[in-house]
Structure formats: C-alpha cells, structure tokens
Scaffold this active site. Structure first.
Site, PDB file in Angstrom:
ATOM      1  N   HIS A 174       0.846  -1.192   0.000  1.00 32.55           N
ATOM      2  CA  HIS A 174       0.000   0.000   0.000  1.00 32.55           C
ATOM      3  C   HIS A 174       0.883   1.244   0.000  1.00 32.55           C
ATOM      4  CE1 HIS A 174       0.710  -0.839   4.357  1.00 32.55           C
ATOM      5  NE2 HIS A 174       1.014   0.438   4.312  1.00 32.55           N
TER       6      HIS A 174
HETATM    7  C1  T46 Z   1       2.892   0.816   6.910  1.00 27.24           C
HETATM    8  C2  T46 Z   1       3.680  -0.415   7.141  1.00 27.24           C
HETATM    9  C3  T46 Z   1       5.146  -0.150   7.315  1.00 27.24           C
HETATM   10  C4  T46 Z   1      -4.452  -0.625  13.219  1.00 27.24           C
HETATM   11  O1  T46 Z   1      -5.554  -0.876  13.712  1.00 27.24           O
HETATM   12  N1  T46 Z   1      -3.700   0.412  13.684  1.00 27.24           N
HETATM   13  C5  T46 Z   1      -2.487   0.734  13.182  1.00 27.24           C
HETATM   14  O2  T46 Z   1      -1.848   1.688  13.653  1.00 27.24           O
HETATM   15  C6  T46 Z   1      -1.960  -0.056  12.104  1.00 27.24           C
HETATM   16  C7  T46 Z   1      -0.602   0.259  11.503  1.00 27.24           C
HETATM   17  C8  T46 Z   1      -2.711  -1.098  11.642  1.00 27.24           C
HETATM   18  N2  T46 Z   1      -3.938  -1.373  12.184  1.00 27.24           N
HETATM   19  C9  T46 Z   1      -4.698  -2.524  11.678  1.00 27.24           C
HETATM   20  C10 T46 Z   1      -5.128  -2.427  10.218  1.00 27.24           C
HETATM   21  C11 T46 Z   1      -5.165  -3.876   9.787  1.00 27.24           C
HETATM   22  O3  T46 Z   1      -6.412  -4.437  10.106  1.00 27.24           O
HETATM   23  O4  T46 Z   1      -3.852  -3.666  11.748  1.00 27.24           O
HETATM   24  C12 T46 Z   1      -4.107  -4.538  10.667  1.00 27.24           C
HETATM   25  C13 T46 Z   1      -2.806  -4.834   9.921  1.00 27.24           C
HETATM   26  O5  T46 Z   1      -2.386  -3.637   9.220  1.00 27.24           O
HETATM   27  P1  T46 Z   1      -1.714  -3.683   7.785  1.00 27.24           P
HETATM   28  O6  T46 Z   1      -2.196  -4.830   7.022  1.00 27.24           O
HETATM   29  O7  T46 Z   1      -1.883  -2.326   7.163  1.00 27.24           O
HETATM   30  O8  T46 Z   1      -0.176  -3.914   8.190  1.00 27.24           O
HETATM   31  P2  T46 Z   1       1.114  -3.834   7.250  1.00 27.24           P
HETATM   32  O9  T46 Z   1       2.209  -4.487   7.992  1.00 27.24           O
HETATM   33  O10 T46 Z   1       0.820  -4.303   5.879  1.00 27.24           O
HETATM   34  O11 T46 Z   1       1.432  -2.247   7.133  1.00 27.24           O
HETATM   35  C14 T46 Z   1       1.815  -1.503   8.258  1.00 27.24           C
HETATM   36  C15 T46 Z   1       1.055  -0.171   8.318  1.00 27.24           C
HETATM   37  O12 T46 Z   1      -0.344  -0.408   8.224  1.00 27.24           O
HETATM   38  C16 T46 Z   1       1.451   0.779   7.218  1.00 27.24           C
HETATM   39  O13 T46 Z   1       0.953   2.068   7.493  1.00 27.24           O
HETATM   40  O14 T46 Z   1       3.387   1.768   6.341  1.00 27.24           O
HETATM   41  O15 T46 Z   1       3.215  -1.217   8.228  1.00 27.24           O
END
Ligand code: T46
Length: 136
Positions: free
Chosen positions: A52
């Site tokens: 993303h």
């Molecule tokens: C990024 C990279 C480096 C939350 O509820 N609060 C939060 O602060 C974050 C970061 C995530 N979430 C929830 C959203 C999803 O349901 O946690 C779940 C996993 O998040 P995501 O799939 O977006 O995780 P990554 O590892 O793909 O990405 C993360 C960050 O979301 C993103 O901003 O830059 O780490």
C-alpha cells in the site's frame, strides 16, 4: 541510492561500556515530524506485508531487533532497502508504495508515524496508486 520521498539515515548512537542507547526525538534531524503514533511488527514469517501507499503520512521505520527489507516504489522508480541495525532509520514520506519482506526470525520493526491510524489514507490497490501518482 534513494528515491524521491524516501531516505536512509543513521541515528546517533550513545555507547559506553554498558551498551548502546539511541534516542529519537520528534521534529529533529532524524524525525522531521511530530510523532502521533508508534507501532511495531513482530512474529513475522515469509509473508510479505505492506502492499500500500499513504496519501498523507510520514513514517520512520527501524528494525530494533533483527532485520528485514523494504521495497519502495513511487510509480516512477523503485528501490530496496535493508534495515539490519537499530541505528538505521528509513524515512518514508507520502505517496510511496511499500512492501516489507525477508524478515529475520527475531525481527521487530518499529514505526514512528506522523498521524494516528486512518484507513482512508491508504491506497491498497497498485493500479489505483499508479493512476493517482500519474494523475490519470
Ligand atoms: C505501513 C507499514 C510499514 C491498526 O488498527 N492500527 C495501526 O496503527 C496499524 C498500523 C494497523 N492497524 C490494523 C489495520 C489492519 O487491520 O492492523 C491490521 C494490519 O495492518 P496492515 O495490514 O496495514 O499492516 P502492514 O504491515 O501491511 O502495514 C503496516 C502499516 O499499516 C502501514 O501504514 O506503512 O506497516
């Protein structure tokens, strides 16, 4: 090598015979924004994460333990970065597609973010990201 809106920086390490200490302060040379959120990613496996971009979010990524790689893409150029030391800081600004991969078993990836969590800020479809960047 670095691409637009992304840079690697080494933080100052304060070391003595007891070990090392790194201090990161908001609105400093290392962290050029106010920190509204800190999160960390651990217990990872071979699955890539990320896929993303953010429209309005600045972040500093640091592997406080272990290592991982970060693929960054601004729709015009790409670059791979390795985070393998707690003193290595990766700044990622707006409009950069990122993927995290090659996590070591002991990897703890800590992220300092300029904004609180907001799902509306994410672009999670790569074609949408390229269109957004190229103004289609
Ligand atoms: C990024 C990279 C480096 C939350 O509820 N609060 C939060 O602060 C974050 C970061 C995530 N979430 C929830 C959203 C999803 O349901 O946690 C779940 C996993 O998040 P995501 O799939 O977006 O995780 P990554 O590892 O793909 O990405 C993360 C960050 O979301 C993103 O901003 O830059 O780490």
């Amino acid at each position: 090598m670095s691409i637009c809106n992304v840079f690697i920086k080494n933080s100052k390490v304060i070391g003595d015979n007891r070990g090392n200490l790194i201090s990161l302060e908001q609105l400093s040379e290392e962290v050029p924004f106010n920190i509204q959120r800190v999160y960390y990613i651990y217990n990872t496996n071979e699955e890539r994460r990320g896929f993303h971009a953010h429209k309005d979010l600045q972040q500093i990524l640091v592997c406080v333990s272990g290592s991982c790689k970060i693929h960054c893409d601004n729709a015009f150029e790409t670059e791979e970065y390795t985070l393998d030391d707690p003193s290595k800081l990766l700044y990622i600004g707006n409009d950069v597609w990122r993927e995290m991969y090659d996590f070591s078993k002991d990897c703890v990836l800590m992220v300092l973010a300029s904004k609180v969590y907001n799902e509306d800020d994410y672009i999670r479809n790569y074609n949408d990201f390229v269109s957004y960047r190229k103004g289609d």
